[in-house]
Motif scaffolding. Structure first.
Motif, PDB file in Angstrom:
ATOM      1  N   UNK A  25      35.813  31.399  49.945  1.00 29.51           N
ATOM      2  CA  UNK A  25      36.279  31.785  48.616  1.00 29.51           C
ATOM      3  C   UNK A  25      37.684  32.362  48.708  1.00 29.51           C
ATOM      4  N   UNK A  26      38.360  32.401  47.559  1.00 27.60           N
ATOM      5  CA  UNK A  26      39.662  33.041  47.441  1.00 27.60           C
ATOM      6  C   UNK A  26      39.511  34.293  46.591  1.00 27.60           C
ATOM      7  N   UNK A  27      40.109  35.397  47.046  1.00 31.38           N
ATOM      8  CA  UNK A  27      39.928  36.689  46.381  1.00 31.38           C
ATOM      9  C   UNK A  27      41.283  37.270  46.004  1.00 31.38           C
ATOM     10  N   UNK A  28      41.378  37.747  44.749  1.00 28.30           N
ATOM     11  CA  UNK A  28      42.533  38.505  44.296  1.00 28.30           C
ATOM     12  C   UNK A  28      42.229  39.965  44.616  1.00 28.30           C
ATOM     13  N   UNK A  29      42.857  40.512  45.654  1.00 27.08           N
ATOM     14  CA  UNK A  29      42.443  41.810  46.189  1.00 27.08           C
ATOM     15  C   UNK A  29      42.615  42.987  45.231  1.00 27.08           C
ATOM     16  N   UNK A  30      43.674  43.056  44.388  1.00 30.11           N
ATOM     17  CA  UNK A  30      43.777  44.227  43.501  1.00 30.11           C
ATOM     18  C   UNK A  30      42.634  44.326  42.499  1.00 30.11           C
TER      19      UNK A  30
END
Length: 359
Positions: free
Chosen positions: A81-86
């Motif tokens: 998966x791809x995660x937008x960390x903020x």
């Protein structure tokens, strides 16, 4: 570490069964691990009578005629998966699959999605060979203590091998909480990351704590409070101040001076040195008074049978503190103050008059 596909059903259930201590609902039944969809590698459904039973006023009299229904929750291990960390927004094959960790901004929020955008086609920073759990940037103590810290503790109980990924911009109370929880933490300076094996934990209702999470959290608080060494005398009556913060009441200084004259200690969040000090202070409090706000999440530290008095106005007459108090065994009383143009979040002088009738 064994891959999830190689875990036997019995060993998987043993690991999951140790996750949530449930003294109020001792029977823990687990459904068979199953594929929820092609995107979910594994889903565990935790079932207890508490998850499916409507909590009524007879069960929890402190809830002041409110009823809550706690649905079953899932923990999902998702691959690639791809995660937008903020924000914690997670994308699988270009599809958004979880809620945001940001306050008041759920995943379907157009404003949030416009700010985050779609994940890039190629993300260079990749985390592999381990299982991970992402904690987004937290902006309020309440949402850390009530929503995210219990999920971290639950993940640790499932597996001590899970590594928490989070941002460098976390407040000190988040960093302290992760350290005290004893989890492995890796701080990330990238906005987008690719994670090979990511745990996602369903949350309870926004701003509320699940009764089972409350049990876990109280045990954690008891442990860190007992490990804090201090010879200072602890007060039995505490006032949590919002002076200088958003949504603070007018003439709060007068309220503080009066409360001090009747034996209260004044507590300000930004003056506490550590989470351990906070836990120790409130673990001795028999009576807590304070305006609606994040500091009232400290009721989770208070001993059963103690009492919290919440000062609110109709603008912030929210039920979250009432729910948290009930799940912690703490009596709750709400004092509704008048909201005026000059004092939109209440007046300390009216609070004095109202508290004189109660105390």
């Amino acid at each position: 570490m064994k891959s999830m596909s190689k875990l036997t059903q019995s060993s998987l259930f043993q690991r999951a069964a140790s996750m949530l201590p449930l003294p109020q609902h001792p029977t823990l039944r687990l459904s068979r691990a199953s594929l929820e969809s092609s995107s979910f590698h594994m889903a565990m459904k935790l079932q207890t009578s508490g998850f499916h039973q409507r909590i009524t006023v007879n069960d929890v009299p402190e809830m002041n005629q409110r009823s809550l229904y706690w649905p079953p929750r899932f923990r999902h291990l998702i691959k690639d998966v791809k995660v937008h960390t903020p924000t914690g927004l997670t994308f699988f094959e270009g599809r958004l699959i979880n809620q945001s960790g940001q306050i008041f901004e759920e995943a379907h929020s157009s404003a949030l999605q416009n700010r985050v955008g779609r994940p890039p086609d190629r993300v260079r920073t990749k985390f592999a060979n381990e299982e991970y759990f992402v904690v987004p940037t937290i902006h309020a103590y309440w949402h850390w203590a009530v929503e995210w810290l219990p999920r971290v503790l639950g993940m640790k109980a499932i597996s001590s091998d899970v590594t928490v990924l989070t941002t460098f911009r976390q407040p000190s109370y988040v960093k302290q909480g992760l350290e005290l929880a004893g989890v492995s933490v890796e701080y990330v300076d990238k906005v987008w990351i690719n994670v090979d094996s990511l745990w996602i934990v369903d949350k309870a209702f926004f701003g509320f704590i699940h009764p089972d999470d409350s049990s876990n959290l109280r045990e954690f608080c008891k442990t860190i409070a007992s490990n804090f060494e201090s010879t200072a005398t602890l007060p039995s009556k505490v006032y949590v101040s919002r002076k200088g913060f958003a949504r603070s009441m007018s003439n709060e200084t007068e309220l503080e001076e009066w409360l001090e004259s009747v034996g209260f200690a004044i507590f300000r969040v930004n003056e506490m040195a550590s989470l351990q000090e906070q836990a120790r202070l409130f673990s001795s409090a028999e009576l807590l008074v304070g305006p609606t706000g994040s500091s009232l999440s400290n009721v989770v530290f208070m001993p059963p049978g103690s009492k919290a008095i919440e000062l609110a106005v109709w603008l912030n007459n929210w039920p979250e503190c009432e729910s948290l108090s009930a799940s912690s065994g703490v009596a709750h009383e709400k004092v509704l103050l008048k909201a005026t143009r000059s004092a939109p979040y209440g007046d300390g002088r009216e609070a004095i008059r109202r508290l004189k009738e109660i105390l």
